[in-house]
Scaffold this motif. Structure first.
Motif, PDB file in Angstrom:
ATOM      1  N   VAL A 143       0.854  -1.062  -0.078  1.00 60.86           N
ATOM      2  CA  VAL A 143       0.101   0.007   0.148  1.00 60.86           C
ATOM      3  C   VAL A 143       1.061   1.222   0.111  1.00 60.86           C
ATOM      4  O   VAL A 143       1.746   1.275   0.776  1.00 60.86           O
ATOM      5  N   LEU A 144       0.299   2.242  -0.722  1.00 58.67           N
ATOM      6  CA  LEU A 144       1.274   3.407  -1.077  1.00 58.67           C
ATOM      7  C   LEU A 144       0.710   4.615  -0.142  1.00 58.67           C
ATOM      8  O   LEU A 144      -0.490   4.680  -0.737  1.00 58.67           O
ATOM      9  N   LEU A 145       1.092   5.123   0.636  1.00 55.82           N
ATOM     10  CA  LEU A 145       0.866   6.317   1.397  1.00 55.82           C
ATOM     11  C   LEU A 145       1.446   7.361   1.049  1.00 55.82           C
ATOM     12  O   LEU A 145       2.729   7.757   1.353  1.00 55.82           O
ATOM     13  N   GLU A 146       0.636   8.436   0.378  1.00 53.34           N
ATOM     14  CA  GLU A 146       1.297   9.383  -0.300  1.00 53.34           C
ATOM     15  C   GLU A 146       0.962  10.779   0.844  1.00 53.34           C
ATOM     16  O   GLU A 146       0.076  11.162   1.339  1.00 53.34           O
ATOM     17  N   PRO A 147       2.026  11.615   1.033  1.00 56.24           N
ATOM     18  CA  PRO A 147       1.858  12.904   1.936  1.00 56.24           C
ATOM     19  C   PRO A 147       1.114  13.909   0.957  1.00 56.24           C
ATOM     20  O   PRO A 147       0.978  14.009  -0.248  1.00 56.24           O
ATOM     21  N   GLU A 148       0.481  14.877   1.824  1.00 58.40           N
ATOM     22  CA  GLU A 148       0.126  16.164   1.241  1.00 58.40           C
ATOM     23  C   GLU A 148       1.347  16.993   0.597  1.00 58.40           C
ATOM     24  O   GLU A 148       2.103  17.348   1.498  1.00 58.40           O
ATOM     25  N   GLY A 149       1.167  17.397  -0.733  1.00 52.85           N
ATOM     26  CA  GLY A 149       2.348  18.122  -1.106  1.00 52.85           C
ATOM     27  C   GLY A 149       3.642  17.326  -1.465  1.00 52.85           C
ATOM     28  O   GLY A 149       3.320  16.172  -1.546  1.00 52.85           O
ATOM     29  N   LYS A 150       4.590  17.988  -1.965  1.00 49.81           N
ATOM     30  CA  LYS A 150       5.714  17.259  -2.233  1.00 49.81           C
ATOM     31  C   LYS A 150       6.375  16.361  -1.085  1.00 49.81           C
ATOM     32  O   LYS A 150       6.599  16.974  -0.223  1.00 49.81           O
ATOM     33  N   ALA A 151       6.805  15.317  -1.426  1.00 53.42           N
ATOM     34  CA  ALA A 151       7.490  14.325  -0.443  1.00 53.42           C
ATOM     35  C   ALA A 151       8.732  14.752  -0.228  1.00 53.42           C
ATOM     36  O   ALA A 151       9.630  15.463  -1.014  1.00 53.42           O
ATOM     37  N   VAL A 152       9.304  14.821   1.184  1.00 53.58           N
ATOM     38  CA  VAL A 152      10.515  15.218   1.506  1.00 53.58           C
ATOM     39  C   VAL A 152      11.493  13.941   1.712  1.00 53.58           C
ATOM     40  O   VAL A 152      12.566  14.049   1.665  1.00 53.58           O
ATOM     41  N   ALA A 153      10.870  12.687   1.622  1.00 54.58           N
ATOM     42  CA  ALA A 153      11.709  11.693   2.023  1.00 54.58           C
ATOM     43  C   ALA A 153      10.773  10.418   1.287  1.00 54.58           C
ATOM     44  O   ALA A 153       9.742  10.548   1.350  1.00 54.58           O
ATOM     45  N   ASP A 154      11.456   9.277   1.152  1.00 52.47           N
ATOM     46  CA  ASP A 154      10.589   8.173   0.734  1.00 52.47           C
ATOM     47  C   ASP A 154      10.890   6.860   1.750  1.00 52.47           C
ATOM     48  O   ASP A 154      12.226   6.925   2.224  1.00 52.47           O
ATOM     49  N   VAL A 155      10.138   6.191   2.204  1.00 56.78           N
ATOM     50  CA  VAL A 155      10.341   5.292   3.188  1.00 56.78           C
ATOM     51  C   VAL A 155       9.632   3.976   2.750  1.00 56.78           C
ATOM     52  O   VAL A 155       8.395   3.739   2.294  1.00 56.78           O
ATOM     53  N   ILE A 156      10.398   2.671   2.861  1.00 55.52           N
ATOM     54  CA  ILE A 156      10.001   1.421   2.790  1.00 55.52           C
ATOM     55  C   ILE A 156       9.503   0.918   4.225  1.00 55.52           C
ATOM     56  O   ILE A 156      10.628   0.627   5.093  1.00 55.52           O
ATOM     57  N   TYR A 157       8.328   0.537   4.455  1.00 50.34           N
ATOM     58  CA  TYR A 157       7.874   0.035   5.581  1.00 50.34           C
ATOM     59  C   TYR A 157       7.355  -1.397   5.650  1.00 50.34           C
ATOM     60  O   TYR A 157       6.661  -1.641   4.844  1.00 50.34           O
ATOM     61  N   ILE A 158       8.093  -2.392   6.598  1.00 46.37           N
ATOM     62  CA  ILE A 158       7.580  -3.650   6.582  1.00 46.37           C
ATOM     63  C   ILE A 158       6.926  -4.135   7.827  1.00 46.37           C
ATOM     64  O   ILE A 158       7.775  -4.059   9.011  1.00 46.37           O
ATOM     65  N   PRO A 159       5.769  -4.465   8.037  1.00 45.36           N
ATOM     66  CA  PRO A 159       5.311  -4.958   9.399  1.00 45.36           C
ATOM     67  C   PRO A 159       5.690  -6.422   9.347  1.00 45.36           C
ATOM     68  O   PRO A 159       6.558  -7.064   8.890  1.00 45.36           O
ATOM     69  N   ASP A 160       5.442  -6.687  10.817  1.00 48.56           N
ATOM     70  CA  ASP A 160       5.544  -8.294  10.975  1.00 48.56           C
ATOM     71  C   ASP A 160       4.658  -9.022  10.285  1.00 48.56           C
ATOM     72  O   ASP A 160       3.802  -8.687   9.310  1.00 48.56           O
ATOM     73  N   ALA A 161       5.067 -10.223  10.399  1.00 47.90           N
ATOM     74  CA  ALA A 161       4.485 -11.277   9.544  1.00 47.90           C
ATOM     75  C   ALA A 161       2.870 -11.369  10.020  1.00 47.90           C
ATOM     76  O   ALA A 161       2.066 -12.112   9.139  1.00 47.90           O
ATOM     77  N   ASP A 162       2.315 -10.882  10.910  1.00 44.87           N
ATOM     78  CA  ASP A 162       0.927 -10.955  11.482  1.00 44.87           C
ATOM     79  C   ASP A 162       0.192  -9.796  10.314  1.00 44.87           C
ATOM     80  O   ASP A 162      -1.213  -9.720  10.325  1.00 44.87           O
ATOM     81  N   ARG A 163       0.752  -9.248   9.559  1.00 43.74           N
ATOM     82  CA  ARG A 163       0.328  -7.842   8.471  1.00 43.74           C
ATOM     83  C   ARG A 163      -0.316  -6.871   9.426  1.00 43.74           C
ATOM     84  O   ARG A 163      -0.891  -5.875   8.797  1.00 43.74           O
TER      85      ARG A 163
END
Length: 733
Positions: A143-163
């Motif tokens: 799932v891609l979460l977009e910020p309001e306005g121009k992004a200042v950084a990119d992050v890959i977020y990985i949850p635990d195996a329980d989703r």
């Protein structure tokens, strides 16, 4: 029941089951009629009324279960070897180029050197569902979460195996980061079998030189190919199982400017206790978490003990009887901050710049945010749960099967330097492959072997035979144990051939000599002695269910296997036999059933004194048997069976059974195969053996040294064609 456990009776296909039951009842009736008023078919063996040890040996006085003692000694030996590996680990990090060299090694441990990453191919739905191609036909999902306005950084977020996605993802997006939440394979049971989906996918992958963490890291790195922008920082954050993946990905790819790990970093030297999907061949030799951190630092690295999984599957009662559930016992225990800090302290201070190990979850999260140029507080808002996604499981399973079918090409490339144009050329060029088999496939502890210090005691005698129990020292803390059987007509000064008769799964030396398990073994060690051979029945270490099976994971964590202990035990046995005045040292043969047949493929290539090998009730397309997961193959495959230790690293790319037989050549080699043996269907056995026959006969011109006997029977010793084969090549008298 032990044959059900080995996958030798189809788990599905009731017609076959009914047929086998009818065959069994019919056999019992015939046997009853035949034996009424007749002697039992097994040898008449009685305790030998003597106290004198074998000449030249000490008296054996141990009164307990010698088989259990051997397996427990193996276990303690492996614990010490893990400790030694950890102590030697700094040797791999001394060189100034160590980080680059070890990063490449880390890639191979994860199996990331096998599949090329795909070109960028991304799909974003109107609801911000993301799909991107990672490798072959395997995609990443998230799932891609977009910020309001121009992004200042990119992050890959990985949850635990329980989703369960924590509120950190939304908080980072609200602070101005573009956040991709990556879905990973859950631990929930696979729909086809009651075992973790992660273990289900890891099993075939491991045999094919790949790992589930490696697959998921490929997805993460493929995501970094498209989400990252050159003019802004790229971060990666993971929690629990996602923490492992974020940590490993950050170590492998320097594009990540900042790495945050919650609930994973800590002491993992006892990797063997953890779930099967975390099993990485040889990881412990070079990589603790402190060493992996060195491949990230001085880039930003933030670790905390918060957010850990708390997972138990079957527990670790290693002497329990066979459990109802398949799969490896696995435990993930949350680390305390003290444990995390102790591992962090192992990182040399020179490398700690840019890192933070903290007991404060707030400090961990805000520090990660600052490293990306945003201000974030520990979120109070709730997160969300990723929707169930069966496609990612299906895609990895499909890729495993595609890889299995193409593994023969990998093996052909691996064996390209073998010269089969002449016997002389073969013998010269096969030696480097034996060495690679010894070090890379089986594994060698390279521990010195001790003097034999043979201890013996009289065991049993029959009308034509007498036997001794024998114990030998092998390596420090490792022994060999077995039963030596001598023909009574042995003349003083005469030298006879020896046949080493190997039991199968959960077996003992006693099983191959007399009444015990006669249906499977036909007391072949005693019957051969009655024919004039000397026989030796060793105890191999595959007994006591979880106790020995977990030893495979102990061994694999340091790049070894169960056979890393078994091979030197057999080297010691054969060397000792060769010193006995009644043994012809040039005629020591190996003959094993079932797991003993598995041994017949792995031990003789590395034990020079074995002059021939007979594989009974095991020979087949071994890579297929381990890796196949289609509905038809699962009748035979180990992929869904209780033998969770059976999977060996990268056999798909190195040695199937035809290649192992090539390592035995030019010594005589034979297969004993019952048509009703559920180890594999006849055509699988025939196809793999045809490759061996082609090598012996068509290539090397020694076809008389290679045979297969097909007989109408089950998973058992037949003791006909094999006895003729032994007489042909050994000549008992």
């Amino acid at each position: 029941s032990q044959f059900h456990d080995r996958g030798l009776v189809p788990a599905r296909g009731r017609v076959h089951d009914l047929g086998m039951r009818f065959f069994g009842i019919f056999s019992l009736l015939i046997g009853f009629c035949f034996h009424v008023g007749a002697q039992e078919p097994w040898p008449d063996l009685q305790p030998w009324d003597s106290n004198e040890p074998l000449t030249g040996t000490e008296r054996l006085t141990f009164e307990g279960d010698l088989s259990l003692k051997l397996v427990e000694m193996n276990d303690a030996f492996l614990d010490r070897q893990i400790e030694k590996a950890v102590q030697r680990r700094p040797d791999y990090w001394k060189d100034e180029n160590a980080v680059a060299a070890n990063r490449e090694r880390f890639r191979k441990v994860l199996g990331l050197d096998r599949d090329e990453r795909a070109e960028k191919e991304v799909y974003i739905s109107s609801s911000n569902r993301a799909k991107w191609r990672a490798f072959d036909d395997v995609h990443g999902y998230g799932v891609l979460l977009e910020p309001e306005g121009k992004a200042v950084a990119d992050v890959i977020y990985i949850p635990d195996a329980d989703r369960e996605v924590g509120g950190e993802a939304k908080a980072l997006a609200q602070a101005g980061c573009r956040v991709l939440v990556v879905d990973i394979v859950p631990r929930a049971n696979h729909p086809k079998d009651p075992m973790s989906t992660r273990e289900w996918l890891q099993r075939p992958a491991f045999v094919l030189g790949r790992t589930l963490p490696g697959y998921e890291i490929q997805k993460i790195l493929a995501a970094a190919d498209w989400i990252g922008e050159a003019d802004r920082p790229l971060g990666i954050l993971g929690k629990g199982e996602g923490g492992l993946l974020a940590f490993y990905a950050g170590a492998l790819d320097e594009r990540f400017d900042s790495v945050a790990v919650a609930g994973y970093f800590g002491p993992h030297d006892l990797l063997w206790k953890e779930p099967a999907d975390r099993n990485l061949f040889g990881l412990i030799n070079r990589f603790g978490d402190a060493e992996i951190a060195r491949m990230i630092l001085p880039r930003q690295l933030f670790v905390t003990h918060h957010g850990s999984s708390d997972y138990v599957y079957r527990g670790l009662d290693l002497l329990q009887t066979r459990p109802k559930l398949p799969g490896k016992p696995g435990v993930i225990e949350p680390f305390s901050f003290a444990q995390v800090a102790e591992e962090w302290a192992k990182i040399p201070s020179l490398y700690q710049k840019g890192g933070l190990c903290t007991d404060s979850e707030q400090e961990w999260f805000s520090g990660f945010g600052k490293s990306l140029g945003v201000e974030v507080e520990l979120p109070v808002q709730s997160g969300f749960t990723l929707e169930s996604n069966s496609r990612q499981v299906e895609e990895i399973e499909k890729h495993n099967q595609w890889t299995m079918h193409h593994a023969a090409a990998d093996r052909k490339e691996y064996w390209k330097d073998l010269d089969t144009r002449s016997l002389a050329g073969f013998q010269k060029t096969v030696e480097p492959y034996r060495e690679k088999f010894r070090t890379d496939v089986i594994g060698d502890f390279e521990e010195p072997r001790l003097p034999f210090r043979a201890r013996t005691r009289p065991y049993q005698e029959g009308p034509k035979t007498k036997s001794y129990e024998v114990v030998l020292d092998v390596m420090e803390g490792v022994m060999a144990y077995g039963i030596l059987t001598l023909p009574k007509d042995l003349i003083n000064g005469e030298k006879r051939p020896v046949v080493v008769c190997q039991h199968g799964l959960e077996g003992t030396p006693q099983d191959v000599i007399g009444e015990n398990k006669y249906k499977a073994y036909k007391a072949f060690a005693t019957r051969l002695a009655e024919e004039g051979y000397i026989t030796f029945a060793p105890q191999n270490g595959y007994k006591y269910f979880d106790l020995f099976r977990m030893q495979q994971f102990k061994a694999q964590s340091i790049g070894k296997t169960l056979f890393s202990i078994i091979v030197p035990q057999h080297q010691q046995i054969t060397d000792w036999l060769a010193t006995q005045p009644f043994v012809d040292p040039g005629k020591i043969a190996f003959y094993g059933l079932s797991y003993g047949g598995k041994s017949a493929m792995r031990i003789p290539p590395l034990v020079d004194r074995y002059c021939l090998s007979i594989c009974s009730a095991d020979f087949n397309d071994w890579v297929w048997k381990n890796a196949a997961t289609d509905s038809e193959s699962l009748r035979y495959s180990y992929a869904n069976k209780g033998e969770y230790e059976i999977f060996e690293w990268n056999l798909g790319g190195t040695c199937n059974y035809a290649e192992m037989a090539a390592l035995i050549a030019p010594r005589p080699f034979m297969v004993e195969r019952g048509h009703f043996d559920g180890v594999a269907p006849d055509h699988r056995v025939a196809l793999e053996f045809a490759k061996v026959r082609h090598l012996y006969q068509a290539k090397l011109g020694i076809g008389d040294r290679c045979e297969i006997e097909w007989f109408v029977g089950p998973h058992s010793i037949n003791a006909e064609g094999t006895f003729r084969f032994l007489n042909k090549h050994l000549s008992a008298k």
